[in-house]
Design a protein around this motif. Structure first.
Motif, PDB file in Angstrom:
ATOM      1  N   SER A  43     -11.679  54.656 -23.207  1.00  0.00           N
ATOM      2  CA  SER A  43     -11.104  53.756 -24.195  1.00  0.00           C
ATOM      3  C   SER A  43      -9.821  54.345 -24.762  1.00  0.00           C
ATOM      4  O   SER A  43      -9.522  55.524 -24.577  1.00  0.00           O
ATOM      5  CB  SER A  43     -12.098  53.506 -25.337  1.00  0.00           C
ATOM      6  OG  SER A  43     -12.337  54.714 -26.042  1.00  0.00           O
ATOM      7  N   SER A  71      -8.622  48.154 -29.410  1.00  0.00           N
ATOM      8  CA  SER A  71      -9.147  49.236 -28.575  1.00  0.00           C
ATOM      9  C   SER A  71      -9.668  48.692 -27.249  1.00  0.00           C
ATOM     10  O   SER A  71     -10.826  48.267 -27.166  1.00  0.00           O
ATOM     11  CB  SER A  71     -10.275  49.975 -29.306  1.00  0.00           C
ATOM     12  OG  SER A  71      -9.832  50.512 -30.529  1.00  0.00           O
ATOM     13  N   SER A  81     -15.452  41.966 -31.028  1.00  0.00           N
ATOM     14  CA  SER A  81     -15.195  42.497 -29.690  1.00  0.00           C
ATOM     15  C   SER A  81     -15.738  41.573 -28.631  1.00  0.00           C
ATOM     16  O   SER A  81     -16.639  40.755 -28.860  1.00  0.00           O
ATOM     17  CB  SER A  81     -15.815  43.888 -29.536  1.00  0.00           C
ATOM     18  OG  SER A  81     -17.204  43.838 -29.788  1.00  0.00           O
ATOM     19  N   ASP A 138     -21.277  56.705 -27.590  1.00  0.00           N
ATOM     20  CA  ASP A 138     -19.986  56.184 -28.029  1.00  0.00           C
ATOM     21  C   ASP A 138     -19.781  56.428 -29.521  1.00  0.00           C
ATOM     22  O   ASP A 138     -18.692  56.773 -29.968  1.00  0.00           O
ATOM     23  CB  ASP A 138     -19.898  54.691 -27.731  1.00  0.00           C
ATOM     24  CG  ASP A 138     -18.526  54.130 -28.056  1.00  0.00           C
ATOM     25  OD1 ASP A 138     -17.561  54.479 -27.359  1.00  0.00           O
ATOM     26  OD2 ASP A 138     -18.428  53.363 -29.028  1.00  0.00           O
ATOM     27  N   ARG A 149     -16.363  50.386 -19.138  1.00  0.00           N
ATOM     28  CA  ARG A 149     -17.614  51.127 -19.127  1.00  0.00           C
ATOM     29  C   ARG A 149     -18.389  50.828 -17.844  1.00  0.00           C
ATOM     30  O   ARG A 149     -18.457  49.680 -17.399  1.00  0.00           O
ATOM     31  CB  ARG A 149     -18.478  50.736 -20.331  1.00  0.00           C
ATOM     32  CG  ARG A 149     -19.824  51.471 -20.378  1.00  0.00           C
ATOM     33  CD  ARG A 149     -20.699  50.949 -21.507  1.00  0.00           C
ATOM     34  NE  ARG A 149     -21.188  49.606 -21.223  1.00  0.00           N
ATOM     35  CZ  ARG A 149     -21.317  48.648 -22.124  1.00  0.00           C
ATOM     36  NH1 ARG A 149     -20.949  48.873 -23.367  1.00  0.00           N
ATOM     37  NH2 ARG A 149     -21.794  47.464 -21.792  1.00  0.00           N
ATOM     38  N   PHE A 197     -11.302  48.896 -23.576  1.00  0.00           N
ATOM     39  CA  PHE A 197     -12.291  49.830 -23.035  1.00  0.00           C
ATOM     40  C   PHE A 197     -12.800  49.374 -21.676  1.00  0.00           C
ATOM     41  O   PHE A 197     -12.706  48.198 -21.310  1.00  0.00           O
ATOM     42  CB  PHE A 197     -13.478  49.998 -23.998  1.00  0.00           C
ATOM     43  CG  PHE A 197     -14.291  48.742 -24.209  1.00  0.00           C
ATOM     44  CD1 PHE A 197     -15.276  48.360 -23.303  1.00  0.00           C
ATOM     45  CD2 PHE A 197     -14.077  47.953 -25.319  1.00  0.00           C
ATOM     46  CE1 PHE A 197     -16.022  47.217 -23.505  1.00  0.00           C
ATOM     47  CE2 PHE A 197     -14.815  46.803 -25.535  1.00  0.00           C
ATOM     48  CZ  PHE A 197     -15.796  46.425 -24.617  1.00  0.00           C
ATOM     49  N   ASP A 247      -6.575  53.366 -28.153  1.00  0.00           N
ATOM     50  CA  ASP A 247      -6.231  52.582 -29.331  1.00  0.00           C
ATOM     51  C   ASP A 247      -4.786  52.097 -29.256  1.00  0.00           C
ATOM     52  O   ASP A 247      -3.888  52.845 -28.861  1.00  0.00           O
ATOM     53  CB  ASP A 247      -6.402  53.412 -30.609  1.00  0.00           C
ATOM     54  CG  ASP A 247      -7.849  53.767 -30.862  1.00  0.00           C
ATOM     55  OD1 ASP A 247      -8.728  53.029 -30.383  1.00  0.00           O
ATOM     56  OD2 ASP A 247      -8.100  54.788 -31.539  1.00  0.00           O
ATOM     57  N   ASN A 275     -15.767  51.863 -27.841  1.00  0.00           N
ATOM     58  CA  ASN A 275     -15.321  51.341 -26.547  1.00  0.00           C
ATOM     59  C   ASN A 275     -16.379  50.435 -25.949  1.00  0.00           C
ATOM     60  O   ASN A 275     -16.510  50.304 -24.753  1.00  0.00           O
ATOM     61  CB  ASN A 275     -14.995  52.493 -25.578  1.00  0.00           C
ATOM     62  CG  ASN A 275     -16.195  53.379 -25.313  1.00  0.00           C
ATOM     63  OD1 ASN A 275     -17.335  52.974 -25.539  1.00  0.00           O
ATOM     64  ND2 ASN A 275     -15.937  54.577 -24.829  1.00  0.00           N
ATOM     65  N   THR A 276     -17.143  49.793 -26.814  1.00  0.00           N
ATOM     66  CA  THR A 276     -18.162  48.869 -26.344  1.00  0.00           C
ATOM     67  C   THR A 276     -18.329  47.750 -27.353  1.00  0.00           C
ATOM     68  O   THR A 276     -18.076  47.918 -28.531  1.00  0.00           O
ATOM     69  CB  THR A 276     -19.509  49.578 -26.150  1.00  0.00           C
ATOM     70  OG1 THR A 276     -20.508  48.588 -25.862  1.00  0.00           O
ATOM     71  CG2 THR A 276     -19.943  50.324 -27.381  1.00  0.00           C
ATOM     72  N   ALA A 302     -12.276  44.574 -24.972  1.00  0.00           N
ATOM     73  CA  ALA A 302     -11.521  45.164 -26.073  1.00  0.00           C
ATOM     74  C   ALA A 302     -12.207  44.840 -27.390  1.00  0.00           C
ATOM     75  O   ALA A 302     -12.946  43.857 -27.508  1.00  0.00           O
ATOM     76  CB  ALA A 302     -10.093  44.629 -26.091  1.00  0.00           C
ATOM     77  N   ARG A 303     -11.947  45.704 -28.360  1.00  0.00           N
ATOM     78  CA  ARG A 303     -12.473  45.523 -29.709  1.00  0.00           C
ATOM     79  C   ARG A 303     -11.297  45.475 -30.679  1.00  0.00           C
ATOM     80  O   ARG A 303     -10.368  46.271 -30.575  1.00  0.00           O
ATOM     81  CB  ARG A 303     -13.409  46.673 -30.060  1.00  0.00           C
ATOM     82  CG  ARG A 303     -13.670  46.831 -31.558  1.00  0.00           C
ATOM     83  CD  ARG A 303     -14.571  48.008 -31.811  1.00  0.00           C
ATOM     84  NE  ARG A 303     -14.529  48.432 -33.208  1.00  0.00           N
ATOM     85  CZ  ARG A 303     -15.573  48.812 -33.902  1.00  0.00           C
ATOM     86  NH1 ARG A 303     -16.758  48.822 -33.328  1.00  0.00           N
ATOM     87  NH2 ARG A 303     -15.443  49.208 -35.158  1.00  0.00           N
TER      88      ARG A 303
END
Length: 390
Positions: A269, A280, A327, A135, A284, A282, A271, A147-148, A312-313
């Protein structure tokens, strides 16, 4: 060869092996049958050796006496005892060569679930570390965001493009602690190299090393994983993934054994610019399949694990040279082993961190995340990274 009756494990108590008979046993997974030489040799050259032939659902092999066979699955097992050299016994002599006794479920002892448990923790941890590294690479390649919940914006302790070649080499380090039903720590190092195939696609290969110590020094493991990875940008979305193979080595209760593990990871992911920063979202998916060899009197194990994370972050505006983020995600985990059966749970994972541009052109990244590893076990990871582009 002459055939005997079919014995269950419960019936197999001091079963005598006479002459060239083949003996059949209907065993359940974990049943342990031990074959020993008869107490007295009659009409047999004392210099000769006994050889045990085993045919089971896992395959056929020969070995010396005494020997204990542990059933890896339910099924029929055939045993026979011969002499080497064969002329050591007079032709036509029917002598007592050996005896066999079976103990139901003896292979499902206290350590039976230890290998499955350590394999689950190590497989999950190494998958997470390799995903985090990838990532970070994708962020640097496409100029996006994580995305994590468990990776810094820049990712890795050393990353940089080789100017004019489209090639990037990188490295990533991570430490993780566990508590609850399982206490311990793990350490990961991931390195790799990739090349831009177009403005929106890169491909590469990575290598990851993991070392883990659970419950003090009693249960330990290490694994070297390697495989290909890719990153793709399509409009406002980013997609990355990897495939890896590893051959873990374990030590549990003084016994050493190996395994084969295949793993994959896939993440997406995007934005969303906001007044306060960049959001962002995401998703996974990481999964692995591991097959452990039998060790001691413990049967072979098969581990299947899958983890889906949705979250999300939020990256905020720069403050005093630092770009902070927060996040959160919800993780759904499914796990299955022969020793422990199937289990699943849903739990949150949160992370915080910041990036800071240093005067020498390097970027400092500090990240912490915490979540649920398994039922009754929780984990937290720390990453301190330095990156520089050339």
């Amino acid at each position: 060869m002459q055939a005997s009756q079919l014995y269950t494990c419960e019936e197999a108590t001091n079963v005598g092996f006479y002459g060239d008979f083949v003996y059949h046993f209907d065993l359940k997974r974990g049943d342990a049958i031990t074959v020993v030489e008869a107490l007295e040799r009659i009409n047999v050259n004392v210099q000769s050796a006994y050889s045990l032939a085993v045919t089971s659902p896992e395959g056929a092999y020969q070995t010396a006496l005494p020997h204990t066979y542990v059933a890896q699955t339910d099924g029929e097992v055939t045993l026979s005892v011969t002499l080497v050299p064969s002329g050591a016994v007079p032709l036509g002599t029917v002598n007592l060569r050996a005896s066999a006794s079976c103990v139901p479920g003896a292979g499902l002892d206290a350590d039976a679930g230890a290998g499955a448990n350590l394999g689950r923790i190590m497989g999950t941890t190494q998958n997470l570390a390799m995903h985090n590294a990838l990532d970070g690479v994708a962020q640097n390649r496409f100029g996006g965001h994580a995305n994590t919940v468990a990776v810094s914006r820049q990712g890795g302790f050393a990353t940089g493009a080789i100017e004019g070649t489209g090639v990037t080499v990188w490295g990533y380090a991570e430490g993780r602690s566990y508590w609850g039903d399982d206490d311990g720590a793990s350490y990961d190092l991931v390195i790799g190299a990739d090349r831009m195939m177009s403005d929106t696609l890169f491909v590469g290969a990575m290598l990851g090393y993991n070392k883990i110590d659970v419950d003090g020094s009693d249960d330990t493991g290490k694994a070297l994983a390697y495989g290909p990875y890719f990153g793709l940008e399509t409009g406002t979305l980013r997609l990355d993934g990897f495939l890896t193979y590893a051959r873990p080595e374990y030590e549990i209760g003084g016994e050493s054994f190996t395994a084969n593990r295949r793993a994959l990871g896939l993440a997406m992911s995007g934005d969303v610019p906001l007044v306060s920063g960049i959001l962002s979202p995401f998703g996974r998916l990481t999964a692995f399949d591991e097959r452990q060899r039998a060790y001691g009197t413990v049967a072979a194990e098969h581990i299947q694990n899958a983890r889906l994370s949705l979250g999300a972050r939020m990256e905020f505006a720069e403050v005093n040279g630092m770009t902070p983020y927060f996040s959160g995600a919800v993780e759904a985990v499914s796990h299955k082993t022969r020793a422990e059966g199937s289990s699943s749970f849903v739990a949150p994972r949160i992370g915080v961190g910041f990036d800071s541009e240093m005067a020498n052109g390097m970027t400092l990244s500090v990240d912490v995340d915490a979540g649920k590893q398994a039922e009754g076990t929780y984990d937290a990871g720390l990453r301190i990274g330095l990156s520089k582009s050339f």
